[in-house]
Design an enzyme around this catalytic site. Structure first.
Site, PDB file in Angstrom:
ATOM      1  N   TYR A 149       0.604  -1.345   0.166  1.00  0.00           N
ATOM      2  CA  TYR A 149      -0.061  -0.039  -0.512  1.00  0.00           C
ATOM      3  C   TYR A 149       0.782   0.624   0.008  1.00  0.00           C
ATOM      4  CZ  TYR A 149      -3.579   3.459   1.544  1.00  0.00           C
ATOM      5  OH  TYR A 149      -4.572   3.871   1.870  1.00  0.00           O
ATOM      6  N   LYS A 194       3.731   9.122   8.919  1.00  0.00           N
ATOM      7  CA  LYS A 194       3.606   8.431  10.385  1.00  0.00           C
ATOM      8  C   LYS A 194       4.857   8.577  11.597  1.00  0.00           C
ATOM      9  CE  LYS A 194       0.810   4.431   8.448  1.00  0.00           C
ATOM     10  NZ  LYS A 194       1.087   3.931   7.034  1.00  0.00           N
ATOM     11  N   ASP A 222       9.219   3.092  -0.023  1.00  0.00           N
ATOM     12  CA  ASP A 222       8.643   3.420   0.554  1.00  0.00           C
ATOM     13  C   ASP A 222       8.248   3.062   2.670  1.00  0.00           C
ATOM     14  OD1 ASP A 222       6.137   4.238   1.865  1.00  0.00           O
ATOM     15  OD2 ASP A 222       4.704   3.490   0.744  1.00  0.00           O
TER      16      ASP A 222
END
Ligand SMILES: *Cc1c(COP(=O)(O)O)cnc(C)c1O
Length: 429
Positions: A144, A267, A239
């Site tokens: 994702y 995050k 990522d």
């Protein structure tokens, strides 16, 4: 758990918010039941609107690596807020943040701040395309990279949870430039690259996958991708929205010892404020506006409250490297405890773990890619989720999500988690 207030709030929320939530995985749709509404959190614990306490294994999906309401971060935000919440003009703090990041992570010469992981990844892909002059890119099934159109092809996280294969609204033209293959399958990557020779701008991956449960890279996988990218003039994008500042101060690049050309963050980098970033080699990053013509911008990018929160957390992580050992030890303790009770139960299971990312798959064979994760007994996971929630333990509400360990967790919390798992297994046997 008795959650009458959450039940009422959820009914009310659905009148004004699609599905009652502002991000799909919060809805408990796949595990069933009503999502709990959180009133506050402190350290390792969430407290809901009815006053129930939960040991938190989501930690805002990663950012709260030192636990909730970490005092230095809270104080820094409060102090800054008095200086106004946004200017739309440069601040010294943004440079301090950039310098701090560059001092922690390898292979990043220049970094640009954005407001989410999605923004970071979509900007990195645009940059890779602008830099190479090529259109296609490769992503892996079950990874994702946020909700930008080009990534919503065989994506993990909420799309896997809700079994959404193709997303209405993503045009065929956009999807056609997104090539996919199985995680940990270097041969498949090689084949795709040969079939699309000279057309591939980038390969993007989660260097340790966390959006199909936790799936570590097979030995040689990241190294193999690095080699392919070097040979074919392809930009390798890590990522690190999930892994950055979590698996090590220098993220997965440091932990795996493999260099990426571009890296994306989110995050942990924002300590729970809306922050993302993308950075990498100077030669590539210089193509970003205003230096180059690959346009990318943001009204709230580098927002002072977001920057001071992230800066305070990252500086703590940098100055206290023992935190990473503590996280490792706590997660290893949980891993060992879960392993023991699962083994004794005779129920098939796989525990995957890298550092403080861990997940349990009720599978009878190794889980190395999305197809493996999808064939596990995920109904059993849903029952497990509810058993744990009732025992005051908040796991991610999907087998397709990793658990995030925070350093606020103490041995008693981990012991309670292991014991509750044992009770669940006794019911299942
Ligand atoms: C969470 C996540 C994203 C998206 O970040 P948002 O801040 O939710 O937009 C991208 N990539 C990975 C690996 C993620 O885990």
């Amino acid at each position: 758990m008795n959650t009458p207030t959450s039940n009422t709030l959820f009914l009310r929320a659905q009148q004004s918010i699609p599905g009652g939530v502002n991000s799909p995985v919060r809805a408990f749709k796949s595990v069933g039941g009503t999502p709990i509404f959180i009133k506050r959190a402190e350290g390792a614990y969430l407290y809901d609107e009815d006053g129930n306490r939960y040991i938190d294994y989501i930690n805002s999906w990663g950012p709260m690596i030192l636990g909730h309401a970490y005092q230095p971060v809270v104080e820094a935000i409060c102090q800054r807020a008095a200086f106004s919440t946004s200017y739309g003009a440069p601040t010294a703090l943004e440079t301090e943040m950039a310098e701090l990041i560059l001092s922690m992570v390898p292979n990043v010469d220049l970094i640009r701040m954005v407001s989410s992981g999605t923004e970071a990844c979509m900007s990195a892909i645009r940059l890779a395309r602008g830099y190479t002059g090529k259109n296609k890119f490769i992503k892996f099934e079950g990874c994702y990279h946020g909700h930008a159109d080009c990534f919503l092809v065989k994506a993990g996280s909420g799309l896997a949870t809700f079994n959404i294969q193709t997303v209405p609204g993503v045009t065929a033209g956009v999807a056609a430039d997104t090539l996919t293959c199985a995680y940990n399958d270097l041969d498949a990557v090689n084949q795709l690259v040969q079939q699309n020779k000279g057309e591939i701008a980038a390969i993007i991956l989660e260097p340790v996958a966390g959006n199909m449960g936790c799936i570590p890279p097979a030995p040689g996988f990241a190294e193999g991708l690095r080699k392919i990218c070097d040979e074919e003039n392809i930009v390798l994008i890590f990522d690190e929205v999930m892994t950055g500042f979590r698996l090590a101060a220098g993220g997965a690049q440091e932990r795996l010892g493999v260099k990426a050309d571009l890296v994306t963050y989110g995050k942990v980098i924002g300590a729970g404020m809306p922050v993302g970033a993308f950075g990498g080699k100077r030669e590539i990053m210089e193509h970003i506006a205003p230096l180059g013509s690959v346009y990318q911008a943001g009204t709230l990018s580098g927002n002072p409250l977001a920057m001071i929160a992230g800066y305070t957390l990252l500086k703590t992580l940098k100055d206290n490297p023992q935190i990473y050992q503590q996280l490792e030890d706590k997660t290893a303790y949980l891993h060992k405890g879960l392993d023991e009770v699962l083994q004794r139960s005779g129920i098939p299971y796989i525990i995957n773990r890298t550092g403080s990312m861990i997940s349990v798959h009720f599978s009878d064979k190794p889980v190395n890619n999305f197809a493996d994760a999808a064939t596990a007994n995920n109904e059993r996971f849903n029952r497990y989720f509810h058993h744990m929630l009732n025992a005051g333990i908040y796991l991610p509400p999907s087998a397709y999500e990793t658990w995030f360990i925070s350093n606020a967790l103490e041995q008693a919390d981990l012991d309670h988690t292991i014991k509750a798992t044992e009770e669940f297994l006794a019911k299942e046997a």
